[in-house]
Design a protein around this motif. Structure first.
Motif, PDB file in Angstrom:
ATOM      1  N   LEU A 118      -6.441 -16.767 -42.104  1.00  0.00           N
ATOM      2  CA  LEU A 118      -5.017 -16.973 -42.217  1.00  0.00           C
ATOM      3  C   LEU A 118      -4.115 -15.698 -42.074  1.00  0.00           C
ATOM      4  O   LEU A 118      -3.083 -15.818 -41.951  1.00  0.00           O
ATOM      5  CB  LEU A 118      -4.646 -17.355 -43.717  1.00  0.00           C
ATOM      6  N   ILE A 119      -4.600 -14.603 -42.199  1.00  0.00           N
ATOM      7  CA  ILE A 119      -4.035 -13.211 -42.021  1.00  0.00           C
ATOM      8  C   ILE A 119      -4.119 -12.455 -40.761  1.00  0.00           C
ATOM      9  O   ILE A 119      -5.095 -12.520 -40.120  1.00  0.00           O
ATOM     10  CB  ILE A 119      -4.946 -12.175 -42.992  1.00  0.00           C
ATOM     11  N   ASN A 120      -2.791 -12.314 -40.277  1.00  0.00           N
ATOM     12  CA  ASN A 120      -2.541 -11.413 -39.145  1.00  0.00           C
ATOM     13  C   ASN A 120      -2.278 -10.164 -39.749  1.00  0.00           C
ATOM     14  O   ASN A 120      -1.692  -9.713 -41.091  1.00  0.00           O
ATOM     15  CB  ASN A 120      -1.438 -11.670 -38.364  1.00  0.00           C
ATOM     16  N   PRO A 121      -2.441  -8.796 -39.035  1.00  0.00           N
ATOM     17  CA  PRO A 121      -2.313  -7.628 -39.386  1.00  0.00           C
ATOM     18  C   PRO A 121      -0.812  -7.474 -39.984  1.00  0.00           C
ATOM     19  O   PRO A 121      -0.170  -7.844 -39.532  1.00  0.00           O
ATOM     20  CB  PRO A 121      -2.646  -6.706 -38.188  1.00  0.00           C
ATOM     21  N   GLY A 122      -0.885  -7.056 -41.093  1.00  0.00           N
ATOM     22  CA  GLY A 122       0.435  -6.751 -41.797  1.00  0.00           C
ATOM     23  C   GLY A 122       1.120  -7.848 -42.623  1.00  0.00           C
ATOM     24  O   GLY A 122       1.932  -7.743 -43.406  1.00  0.00           O
ATOM     25  N   ASP A 123       0.349  -9.097 -42.732  1.00  0.00           N
ATOM     26  CA  ASP A 123       0.920 -10.161 -43.290  1.00  0.00           C
ATOM     27  C   ASP A 123       0.640  -9.730 -45.058  1.00  0.00           C
ATOM     28  O   ASP A 123      -0.372  -9.195 -45.291  1.00  0.00           O
ATOM     29  CB  ASP A 123       0.083 -11.550 -43.083  1.00  0.00           C
ATOM     30  N   GLU A 124       1.555 -10.351 -45.626  1.00  0.00           N
ATOM     31  CA  GLU A 124       1.514  -9.975 -47.069  1.00  0.00           C
ATOM     32  C   GLU A 124       0.762 -11.125 -47.892  1.00  0.00           C
ATOM     33  O   GLU A 124       1.267 -12.524 -47.725  1.00  0.00           O
ATOM     34  CB  GLU A 124       3.004  -9.607 -47.638  1.00  0.00           C
ATOM     35  N   VAL A 125       0.000 -10.766 -48.918  1.00  0.00           N
ATOM     36  CA  VAL A 125      -0.463 -11.681 -49.942  1.00  0.00           C
ATOM     37  C   VAL A 125      -0.104 -11.257 -51.085  1.00  0.00           C
ATOM     38  O   VAL A 125      -0.536 -10.290 -51.792  1.00  0.00           O
ATOM     39  CB  VAL A 125      -2.085 -11.896 -49.319  1.00  0.00           C
ATOM     40  N   VAL A 147      -0.269  -7.676 -52.309  1.00  0.00           N
ATOM     41  CA  VAL A 147       0.894  -7.407 -52.948  1.00  0.00           C
ATOM     42  C   VAL A 147       0.769  -7.735 -54.445  1.00  0.00           C
ATOM     43  O   VAL A 147       0.661  -9.286 -54.896  1.00  0.00           O
ATOM     44  CB  VAL A 147       2.011  -7.890 -52.388  1.00  0.00           C
ATOM     45  N   PRO A 148       0.369  -7.009 -55.306  1.00  0.00           N
ATOM     46  CA  PRO A 148       0.121  -7.492 -56.841  1.00  0.00           C
ATOM     47  C   PRO A 148       1.391  -8.158 -57.673  1.00  0.00           C
ATOM     48  O   PRO A 148       2.608  -7.446 -57.461  1.00  0.00           O
ATOM     49  CB  PRO A 148      -0.326  -6.318 -57.559  1.00  0.00           C
ATOM     50  N   ARG A 165       9.660 -14.405 -57.191  1.00  0.00           N
ATOM     51  CA  ARG A 165      10.832 -14.412 -56.298  1.00  0.00           C
ATOM     52  C   ARG A 165      11.109 -13.112 -55.948  1.00  0.00           C
ATOM     53  O   ARG A 165      11.053 -12.639 -54.524  1.00  0.00           O
ATOM     54  CB  ARG A 165      12.075 -15.282 -56.955  1.00  0.00           C
ATOM     55  N   LYS A 166      11.291 -12.111 -56.820  1.00  0.00           N
ATOM     56  CA  LYS A 166      11.454 -10.671 -56.295  1.00  0.00           C
ATOM     57  C   LYS A 166      10.430 -10.171 -55.388  1.00  0.00           C
ATOM     58  O   LYS A 166      10.998  -9.147 -54.479  1.00  0.00           O
ATOM     59  CB  LYS A 166      11.316  -9.954 -57.579  1.00  0.00           C
ATOM     60  N   LEU A 167       9.319 -10.540 -55.020  1.00  0.00           N
ATOM     61  CA  LEU A 167       8.067  -9.908 -54.416  1.00  0.00           C
ATOM     62  C   LEU A 167       7.973 -10.365 -53.072  1.00  0.00           C
ATOM     63  O   LEU A 167       7.562  -9.861 -52.243  1.00  0.00           O
ATOM     64  CB  LEU A 167       6.764 -10.019 -55.097  1.00  0.00           C
ATOM     65  N   ILE A 168       9.024 -11.451 -52.691  1.00  0.00           N
ATOM     66  CA  ILE A 168       8.927 -12.414 -51.309  1.00  0.00           C
ATOM     67  C   ILE A 168       9.721 -11.594 -50.470  1.00  0.00           C
ATOM     68  O   ILE A 168      10.862 -10.959 -50.544  1.00  0.00           O
ATOM     69  CB  ILE A 168       9.353 -13.625 -51.659  1.00  0.00           C
ATOM     70  N   THR A 169       8.861 -11.308 -49.270  1.00  0.00           N
ATOM     71  CA  THR A 169       9.684 -10.699 -48.107  1.00  0.00           C
ATOM     72  C   THR A 169       9.623 -11.392 -46.805  1.00  0.00           C
ATOM     73  O   THR A 169       8.878 -12.484 -46.783  1.00  0.00           O
ATOM     74  CB  THR A 169       9.074  -9.382 -47.732  1.00  0.00           C
ATOM     75  N   PRO A 170      10.112 -11.434 -45.596  1.00  0.00           N
ATOM     76  CA  PRO A 170       9.759 -11.845 -44.414  1.00  0.00           C
ATOM     77  C   PRO A 170       8.504 -11.797 -43.972  1.00  0.00           C
ATOM     78  O   PRO A 170       7.896 -12.774 -43.557  1.00  0.00           O
ATOM     79  CB  PRO A 170      10.520 -11.211 -43.433  1.00  0.00           C
ATOM     80  N   ARG A 171       7.611 -10.836 -44.541  1.00  0.00           N
ATOM     81  CA  ARG A 171       6.092 -10.924 -44.336  1.00  0.00           C
ATOM     82  C   ARG A 171       5.263 -11.461 -45.185  1.00  0.00           C
ATOM     83  O   ARG A 171       3.871 -11.598 -44.904  1.00  0.00           O
ATOM     84  CB  ARG A 171       5.444  -9.352 -44.181  1.00  0.00           C
ATOM     85  N   SER A 172       5.778 -12.077 -46.305  1.00  0.00           N
ATOM     86  CA  SER A 172       4.863 -12.877 -47.255  1.00  0.00           C
ATOM     87  C   SER A 172       4.308 -14.099 -46.579  1.00  0.00           C
ATOM     88  O   SER A 172       5.309 -14.811 -45.955  1.00  0.00           O
ATOM     89  CB  SER A 172       5.688 -13.162 -48.385  1.00  0.00           C
ATOM     90  N   LYS A 173       3.036 -14.451 -46.722  1.00  0.00           N
ATOM     91  CA  LYS A 173       2.517 -15.276 -46.303  1.00  0.00           C
ATOM     92  C   LYS A 173       1.349 -16.390 -47.022  1.00  0.00           C
ATOM     93  O   LYS A 173       1.757 -17.625 -47.125  1.00  0.00           O
ATOM     94  CB  LYS A 173       1.479 -15.074 -44.932  1.00  0.00           C
ATOM     95  N   VAL A 174       0.874 -15.529 -47.857  1.00  0.00           N
ATOM     96  CA  VAL A 174       0.009 -16.104 -48.887  1.00  0.00           C
ATOM     97  C   VAL A 174       0.365 -16.049 -50.275  1.00  0.00           C
ATOM     98  O   VAL A 174       0.636 -14.701 -50.540  1.00  0.00           O
ATOM     99  CB  VAL A 174      -1.448 -15.850 -48.639  1.00  0.00           C
ATOM    100  N   GLU A 202       9.807 -23.287 -50.780  1.00  0.00           N
ATOM    101  CA  GLU A 202      11.177 -22.630 -50.226  1.00  0.00           C
ATOM    102  C   GLU A 202      10.893 -21.620 -49.281  1.00  0.00           C
ATOM    103  O   GLU A 202      11.738 -21.338 -48.135  1.00  0.00           O
ATOM    104  CB  GLU A 202      12.095 -22.166 -51.598  1.00  0.00           C
ATOM    105  N   HIS A 203      10.041 -20.804 -49.506  1.00  0.00           N
ATOM    106  CA  HIS A 203       9.725 -19.641 -48.747  1.00  0.00           C
ATOM    107  C   HIS A 203       8.389 -19.839 -47.712  1.00  0.00           C
ATOM    108  O   HIS A 203       8.021 -18.812 -47.011  1.00  0.00           O
ATOM    109  CB  HIS A 203       9.493 -18.504 -49.490  1.00  0.00           C
ATOM    110  N   ASN A 204       8.119 -21.216 -47.522  1.00  0.00           N
ATOM    111  CA  ASN A 204       7.156 -21.336 -46.724  1.00  0.00           C
ATOM    112  C   ASN A 204       5.799 -20.393 -46.643  1.00  0.00           C
ATOM    113  O   ASN A 204       5.108 -20.067 -45.911  1.00  0.00           O
ATOM    114  CB  ASN A 204       7.356 -21.650 -45.011  1.00  0.00           C
ATOM    115  N   LEU A 205       5.395 -20.470 -48.233  1.00  0.00           N
ATOM    116  CA  LEU A 205       3.877 -19.719 -48.209  1.00  0.00           C
ATOM    117  C   LEU A 205       2.902 -20.830 -48.421  1.00  0.00           C
ATOM    118  O   LEU A 205       3.233 -21.958 -48.836  1.00  0.00           O
ATOM    119  CB  LEU A 205       4.327 -19.064 -49.715  1.00  0.00           C
TER     120      LEU A 205
END
Ligand code: PMP
Length: 397
Positions: A118-125, A147-148, A165-174, A202-205
């Motif tokens: 699933l992970i591309n470099p820089g994707d946030e989990v 991302v804890p 919700r507060k931790l979600i960014t455009p790089r959040s994936k998983v 909502e955030h397509n995770l």
């Protein structure tokens, strides 16, 4: 000599994410215990039961019958069918055994496959913290960003959806979940799971749900898998295995169920790096699903009794402790002693010969707590509690 010859350093060949990875805080701590016979260990997170006899016997029979070859890469069809039947009857989950189920070398391998798929470099989990030690390491090895998501004792270590919700960014994936949780024993109720599910949609995770402790829940708690909620099967990777509920840690056997496209991706990595799980372990796991339910229930009931003893004892010793609803860990606060979790664990080991794991080993969210595994003989737990009480009385402020 060329500069290249002079400068040879084996370490320089190791890639940065692996080189910079700390060794597991649990193992590091247990090096201190190694070789000492006087220690009561509430440390290592595994069942104190030997695998039930009928499961061991089936492994012996499998070898006697000469079943010593590779199996199909995804696992024997018989085991995959039994897994999917079990998930249907006990988890209200419907997976196709042939295209949506992969047998792995424990949940450990399944987790690794999921990250690599699933992970591309820089994707946030995003993962709940404190957590199982492998989570951030697996993300880093896949070049992702862990991302804890702090969970707190005031919320019984469940997820607070607003914090998520507060931790979600455009790089959040998983989003990586683990209920019941190692190290806190926390569970998540259906309302919280529904909120998490709606945030994921909502955030397509995509959600990785590690449900390895899901049979070990207490006081009539009904475990609900997030994958069973509306709209979630297609965006959930369900991880489970035999290590905990069937006391089969040494067999190294687990599985993943996921939508076909993800199962296919994980299958390719598994096929090239692992080939297949051991046939002996697969046949033993099949036996576990067919006949060992009563053994699993007996083990769960015994953990329940020991949970009650340890939580009562820790509270009586003056430590705040959330009642864990699942797994086999208590996670008391040691803040009243004024020590860091590492100081507490090291001193307790040195002065009272009781081993617990510093909460900091499970990430920053674990500071101020220690993990005490109660999959240990009852008389040992009772003796450990006496010593902890003496120790806390000495240091409490
Ligand atoms: N997930 C969690 C939360 C765990 O605690 C563990 C083992 N301690 C694992 C996964 C790995 O289990 P296994 O590889 O034995 O299936």
């Amino acid at each position: 000599m060329s500069a290249k010859q002079e400068a040879f350093s084996a370490e320089s060949f190791v890639v940065a994410p692996v080189r910079d990875l700390p060794k597991s805080g649990i193992r590091e701590f247990f090096d201190l215990v190694a070789g000492r016979t006087d220690v009561i260990s509430l440390g290592v997170g595994e069942p104190d039961f030997t695998t039930p006899w009928n499961i061991r016997e089936s492994a012996i029979y499998s070898l006697e019958a000469g079943h010593t070859a590779y199996t199909s890469n995804a696992g024997t069809p018989a085991l995959r069918k039994a897994i999917c039947q079990y998930l249907h009857s006990d988890y209200q989950l419907d997976y196709d055994p042939m295209s949506e189920c992969l047998v792995t070398i424990g949940v450990s391998e399944a987790l690794d496959l999921a990250m690599r798929a699933l992970i591309n470099p820089g994707d946030e989990v995003i993962y709940t913290s404190p957590s199982f030690v492998s989570y951030p390491a697996e993300v880093l090895m896949a070049r992702g960003v862990p991302v804890p998501l702090p969970t707190k004792d005031v919320d019984n270590f469940s997820v607070n959806p607003d914090d998520l919700r507060k931790l979600i960014t455009p790089r959040s994936k998983v989003l990586l979940l683990n209920f019941p949780c190692n190290p806190t024993g926390a569970v998540a109720n259906e309302d919280v799971l529904r909120e998490i599910a709606s945030i994921a949609c909502e955030h397509n995770l995509i959600v990785i749900s590690d449900e390895i402790y899901s049979e070990l829940v207490y006081d009539g708690w009904k475990h609900v898998s997030i994958a069973s909620l509306p709209g979630m099967k297609e965006r959930t990777i369900f991880l489970h295995g035999f290590s905990k509920a069937f006391a089969m840690t040494g067999f190294r056997i687990g599985y993943v169920c996921a939508p076909k496209a993800i199962t296919d991706a994980m299958y390719k990595i598994h096929q090239y790096s692992i080939m297949c799980a051991s046939i002996t372990a697969q046949e033993a796991a099949l036996e576990a699903l067919k006949t060992a339910r009563k053994d699993m229930i007996a083990m769960r009931d015994s953990y329940w009794e020991r949970r009650n003893i340890i939580v009562r004892g820790l509270r009586d010793a003056g430590l705040d402790c959330v009642m864990p609803q699942g797994a086999f860990y208590a996670f008391p606060s040691i803040k009243s002693t004024g020590m860091t979790s590492r100081e507490f664990a090291e001193k307790l080991l040195k002065e009272e010969s009781v081993a617990v794991v510093p909460g900091s080993a499970f990430g920053p969210g674990g500071e101020g707590y220690v993990r005490a595994c109660y999959a240990t003989a009852e008389d040992q737990i009772i003796e450990a509690l006496k010593r902890i009480k003496r120790f806390v009385a000495k240091y409490s402020k």
